[in-house]
Structures are given as structure tokens and as C-alpha cells.
Design a protein around this motif. Structure first.
Motif, PDB file in Angstrom:
ATOM      1  N   LEU B 168       0.843  -1.209   0.000  1.00  0.00           N
ATOM      2  CA  LEU B 168       0.000   0.000   0.000  1.00  0.00           C
ATOM      3  C   LEU B 168       0.875   1.255   0.000  1.00  0.00           C
ATOM      4  N   CYS B 206     -16.721  -4.271   6.794  1.00  0.00           N
ATOM      5  CA  CYS B 206     -16.304  -4.136   5.390  1.00  0.00           C
ATOM      6  C   CYS B 206     -16.341  -2.675   4.960  1.00  0.00           C
ATOM      7  N   ALA B 207     -17.387  -1.953   5.376  1.00  0.00           N
ATOM      8  CA  ALA B 207     -17.522  -0.536   5.007  1.00  0.00           C
ATOM      9  C   ALA B 207     -16.329   0.245   5.546  1.00  0.00           C
ATOM     10  N   ASN B 208     -15.944  -0.036   6.783  1.00  0.00           N
ATOM     11  CA  ASN B 208     -14.786   0.656   7.355  1.00  0.00           C
ATOM     12  C   ASN B 208     -13.483   0.227   6.698  1.00  0.00           C
ATOM     13  N   LEU B 209     -13.335  -1.058   6.448  1.00  0.00           N
ATOM     14  CA  LEU B 209     -12.100  -1.543   5.824  1.00  0.00           C
ATOM     15  C   LEU B 209     -11.914  -0.925   4.434  1.00  0.00           C
ATOM     16  N   ALA B 210     -12.963  -0.957   3.632  1.00  0.00           N
ATOM     17  CA  ALA B 210     -12.876  -0.405   2.265  1.00  0.00           C
ATOM     18  C   ALA B 210     -12.570   1.094   2.329  1.00  0.00           C
ATOM     19  N   SER B 211     -13.137   1.779   3.307  1.00  0.00           N
ATOM     20  CA  SER B 211     -12.901   3.223   3.453  1.00  0.00           C
ATOM     21  C   SER B 211     -11.489   3.490   3.966  1.00  0.00           C
ATOM     22  N   ILE B 213      -8.877   1.628   3.352  1.00  0.00           N
ATOM     23  CA  ILE B 213      -7.974   1.436   2.205  1.00  0.00           C
ATOM     24  C   ILE B 213      -8.041   2.676   1.297  1.00  0.00           C
ATOM     25  N   SER B 214      -9.249   3.171   1.062  1.00  0.00           N
ATOM     26  CA  SER B 214      -9.393   4.404   0.276  1.00  0.00           C
ATOM     27  C   SER B 214      -8.613   5.539   0.910  1.00  0.00           C
ATOM     28  N   TYR B 217      -4.962   5.393   0.167  1.00  0.00           N
ATOM     29  CA  TYR B 217      -4.613   5.830  -1.194  1.00  0.00           C
ATOM     30  C   TYR B 217      -4.735   7.345  -1.345  1.00  0.00           C
ATOM     31  N   LYS B 218      -5.662   7.945  -0.605  1.00  0.00           N
ATOM     32  CA  LYS B 218      -5.881   9.392  -0.743  1.00  0.00           C
ATOM     33  C   LYS B 218      -5.133  10.194   0.326  1.00  0.00           C
ATOM     34  N   LEU B 223     -11.042  10.678   6.735  1.00  0.00           N
ATOM     35  CA  LEU B 223     -11.654   9.385   6.393  1.00  0.00           C
ATOM     36  C   LEU B 223     -10.961   8.251   7.157  1.00  0.00           C
ATOM     37  N   LYS B 226     -12.405   8.250  10.606  1.00  0.00           N
ATOM     38  CA  LYS B 226     -13.793   7.763  10.603  1.00  0.00           C
ATOM     39  C   LYS B 226     -13.873   6.255  10.415  1.00  0.00           C
ATOM     40  N   SER B 227     -12.946   5.716   9.623  1.00  0.00           N
ATOM     41  CA  SER B 227     -13.074   4.305   9.235  1.00  0.00           C
ATOM     42  C   SER B 227     -12.184   3.378  10.056  1.00  0.00           C
TER      43      SER B 227
END
Lengths: 316, 316
Positions: B168, B206-211, B213-214, B217-218, B223, B226-227
Motif C-alpha cells: 500500500l 467491510c464498510a470501514n475496511l474499504a474506506s 484502504i481508500s 490511497y488518498k 476518512l 472515521k473508518s
């Protein structure tokens, strides 16, 4: 407060593909040029009435039972708006197709109503209202069609209470959504799912989801393909779509990057490297459905599909 | 085949923080300048013997029971290498600290052995061998310390069989790892976890994990914050660390972006916006532990920590 100089507003909201294999209830993307158009015309009385639904039968006209009119009514009530509206709904999405038909109608209606407001609501606020429409249409407040229909592109819902959306970068590939002429009830599809899963399966799914998100940021098609396997939902819902695995296999054999349900089906989505491949994959999927006596329609789109927007404003 | 002109190789492998709140069993990051050094010296006979372990007692010296020697033996056996090695292990990571001590020893030993090979193995191949070490050390083939120790930075394991790693991007912030002088057995920590979880909780995680990871990247710190909430593992393991929630709260009150266990604890990690904040947060966590009579050490690192590397090669 309602703007005085507006007579009629039409808004378009796109069809959407929710879940996207590994993103159950959280991922979704908008489909280019397919969707519903809702027109709101100011009335002289204070009633909210559906005047016409075209393009689809079997949708309730009663204000409280139709998602689009119910969300308009709720927002008008909450803002103490006494103006009435005639509602015209032009369905571009078949009911029960798994392409977010009810969400598109609610979103288009809310975007149209928003144009009438002196102080328009934010997208997040509109999404909260659209959730009520989903509850009416399918008994469950799920945001995974609403959000991509409102925001466009591919979206991730970090939280649905309150709504917090992450808009993901546009994959530089194409998607296919194919609608076999079958119907799967969203409630039946939910009932097909067990309430629990093993921690082991959770970890496998998380590994794929996190990798899928990484692949989107990197536009890494190899990783996207590797991480597209849904271990949790697809195996439980596959039985609801006759010959699902055969059609999926035909798409994979034609070079698809990933294939799974659009929402809870019966529509399927597939990812393809380019437009030529997308056409080939779509036709092979259609042929495979046909082998089993099932007709279908498909749409090919990139990942830059716009979210809901105003199509026409009539002043007066 | 073994290179004839090498006499001795020393390799360093960093300590690691696994899980990282929402990434149970899949996420991990390497810690800068903390880790184990393993030296392999060629012997005249064909034995593989641990000659010395410094920096930590209570580690088995027996070849088959020590992770580092066991993986060296396994790789030598598999490659039919008849050369013997004397192994010197310099522990920089306390046993049972939750900072990937056994993984670092296995990884350093394998990286040192790899330098002797005419045809060195890939990182993925080394990771497969290091898994055997984890099985010996803690009864479970988990890759989430091995992978960041080998690759450095923050890593995601898409698949652990076969190993597929996503490296990552480096968050432009600092991390703290604090080790309270307590011991949590990895097996006890695993036993604290229920085998199942609800689909609802799976979706929230999953919602937190995906966020999360986002957010990586950003480099989106809002975020990320929050996640960072772990709905699945942290609530079940919190009881294993006395006053976990009080220490976590003190870190959050001092401005931490996220706080949770390093691996299965007792060490904790925290994220901080900059180095100044990291020091403040670490000291407040240390003070809070001290209030409850618990001494601790901490390390502050950025996300660019290098993976395992050769420190010294002696020819002859």
C-alpha cells in the motif's frame, strides 16, 4: 420555501449496479444513459399525486405506496411545504431487475423537488430521504443503489447512518449489465442469506474487498480479477438465478475480469478490459441465457456515468 | 546450491504491527529501526544449531522448536542443502509483545539463508517458509506479521495460500507502537474470538475496511479516522489488556487518528498527524499505563520502514 418562478422540473437518475461482488451493501456504480426520469409539476392545490407512470406497469400509483411520491411527500411535510405536485414517472428500468429501479425513481423525484427549493439539500441529505423510498419499495433501507444513482461513478458507503460516501476513482475499463427477463424479489434475495458467517470467511472476503479497492485506485486489472471472488453472498444467492454459473463461466471464458449479480439479481454485471471485449462478453452471456430459453437485454458503460441531474426546468 | 565464497550473513527484519484495527489477519506495517538480527555462519558439519540468542530469554534453543532455526532447516531440507549453519539471534522485540517477534526472527533467518543461495527465492517464496515458523511459534500459520516484515511499509494480504501481497502507499503520517510490560499469549487472544459474526457486523466492518484502504490511497486523514473503528475483533479482545479503553481514550483525547491493538496485543498502535503529535500521544499513553502501575516502551515511526535486509556479509 419553494421558488416562485418554477412551474415544472424533470430530473434523470441512472440505473445502478449494487454490491459489485465483494462489496455487499456498500459498493455500487451508475450505468450510463439508462435510468428513470421524474417530472414534478406544481399544482394549484396542496396534493401530491402521481399522474402517470410510463415504461412499466405494476408500479403502485398510490402516493404512500410509491417510493417516488412517498419521498416527495415526506420531504414536503418535513419542510412544511404546502405546494402540491403532479408527478410523472418515466421508467427506464424494469421493476425487479436488480438495477436499482426504485432508487432511481426516488432519487430523480428528490433531485427534481430539490430544484424547487430556495435552500436546496445536499446530496447526503437527499440520500437520507431516498432511504425511505427504498424501505417502501423493498422493505429495507439500503443505500447501495441510492448513492451511486445520486453521485454517479463507483461509490462506497462508509456509513449509512449518517450517510458518508466515498467516491472512488473511475476504472479505465467497461462494464456490462445484462438483464435476463426473470424476476427476483429483493426480499426473497435477502431471505436467501444466512444471518451469520464464519470469522474465517469474513477474513477471506475482507482480503478480497481491500484488494478490490486497491485495484480500483491503481487501475490494476490483474488484481481486480484476483480479488473479485465473492465468498459470502454469491454462493447463497446463485440458486435464485437459473443457470447463473453457466452464464458466469461463459463471460469468464470470453475474457471478463469479473462477473456477479447486479444487486440481488437477476441482472448480472461483468467487467471488460475494453469496449470491443465488452460487446463480445455481453453477446456471449446473452447467447448463453438464450440456450436456456431466457431472453435478455444488456447495456455497456464506462465508469464515468453521471449521477442524477436536472433535464429540464420550465419557468412560469 | 550454496555460494562457496560466503562465510557468514547477518540480516535484519523489522518488528511489525498486524491487523491495524479493521484489517484482521490481512493488514500490517513495519516499524522503523526495531527488529531482530539473525546471523548464519556456515559450519563444517551439516548441523543447524542455535548458538546464541541475545536480548531475550525464554526462547527455545532447540532447532525444531525455534521458529528461526526450524525454517532454516526446512528450506535446507527442501533444497537438499547439506551445509550446516550456526545461528545467532539478536532479539530486538520482546516475546509476546504483539509486535511480530517470531515473524521477524523467521524472516531475518530466511533472508540471511537466501543470501547464501545461488538461486535466491522470491519474497513470496520466503513468506511461504516463514509461515512454518509462525506455526511453530504460535500454532497458527498467519502471514500478517511476516508479510510487512519482509516487504516493509504497510501491506495487505490478498491471499495467504498462495501468498499474494499488495503493498500500500505510504501514509504521510506517523505511527506509535507502545509496548506495556504485560504478556498476551497469541493463542489466548485467538481463543477470545468467536468463530462467527453476524452478516450485519460483517457489512459494517467491510464498510470501514474499504474506506480505510481508500483513505490510505488518498492520504485522507479525516476518512482514516472515521473508518478506523474495528467492530469485530477489538470488542472481543479488549478484556485481555487491562485498562485498554482508558489508554485508547487518552490517545484519542491527545489527537490520535486511530488506536487499537498491535496484532493481538498487549502492544497498541496509534496514528498521529505529525511527529510532534506522535510524541505527545505516546507520552500520554505511557502516563496512562503508568497510572495503572504498568510500565511501557514506545517507538515512533513513519510508514516508510524498510522490509528485511542484509546487514553484513562476510566472505571467505
Amino acid at each position: 420555501m419553494i421558488k416562485k418562478n418554477l412551474k415544472s422540473v424533470s430530473a434523470f437518475a441512472p440505473a445502478t449496479c449494487a454490491n459489485v461482488a465483494v462489496g455487499f451493501d456498500i459498493l455500487g456504480f451508475a450505468i450510463h444513459n439508462v435510468g428513470d426520469i421524474v417530472t414534478l409539476k406544481k399544482r394549484d392545490d396542496n396534493q401530491i399525486i402521481i399522474v402517470e407512470i410510463s415504461g412499466e406497469s405494476n408500479i403502485p400509483l398510490e402516493t404512500s405506496k410509491n417510493a417516488a411520491s412517498a419521498v416527495v411527500k415526506k420531504l414536503c411535510d418535513d419542510l412544511s411545504i404546502s405546494t402540491g405536485f403532479s408527478i410523472y414517472i418515466q421508467k427506464g428500468i424494469a421493476i425487479g431487475s436488480g438495477m436499482g429501479g426504485s432508487a432511481a425513481s426516488s432519487v430523480a423525484a428528490l433531485v427534481a423537488l430539490n430544484a424547487f427549493l430556495e435552500n436546496p439539500l445536499s446530496k447526503n441529505e437527499l440520500a437520507e430521504y431516498a432511504l425511505f423510498g427504498e424501505e417502501i419499495a423493498c422493505g429495507h433501507k439500503h443505500a447501495d443503489n441510492i448513492v451511486p444513482s445520486l453521485f454517479g461513478g463507483m461509490t462506497l458507503i462508509q456509513s449509512s447512518n449518517p450517510i458518508n460516501v466515498v467516491t472512488l476513482p473511475s476504472l479505465e475499463i467497461y462494464n456490462i449489465v445484462i438483464h435476463p427477463h426473470l424476476r427476483v424479489n429483493t426480499k426473497d434475495a435477502r431471505d436467501a442469506l444466512q444471518n451469520d458467517l464464519s470469522l474465517k470467511l469474513h477474513v477471506k472476503q475482507c482480503a478480497n474487498l481491500a484488494s478490490f479497492i486497491s485495484a480500483i485506485y491503481k487501475n490494476d486489472l490483474e488484481l481486480l480479477k484476483k480479488s473479485s471472488e465473492d465468498y459470502v453472498v454469491e454462493p447463497q444467492r446463485a440458486k435464485l438465478i437459473p443457470n447463473f454459473y453457466e452464464v458466469k463461466q461463459s463471460a469468464m471464458d470470453s475474457g471478463a475480469i469479473s462477473v456477479s449479480f447486479s444487486g440481488s439479481g437477476p441482472s448480472l454485471f461483468a467487467f471488460a478490459e475494453n469496449e470491443f471485449m465488452a460487446n463480445k462478453i455481453a453477446k456471449n452471456m446473452q447467447d448463453k441465457f438464450k440456450e436456456y430459453g431466457i431472453e435478455s437485454d444488456f447495456w455497456i458503460s464506462n465508469f464515468k456515468a453521471q449521477g442524477a441531474y436536472i433535464k429540464e426546468i420550465i419557468e412560469g
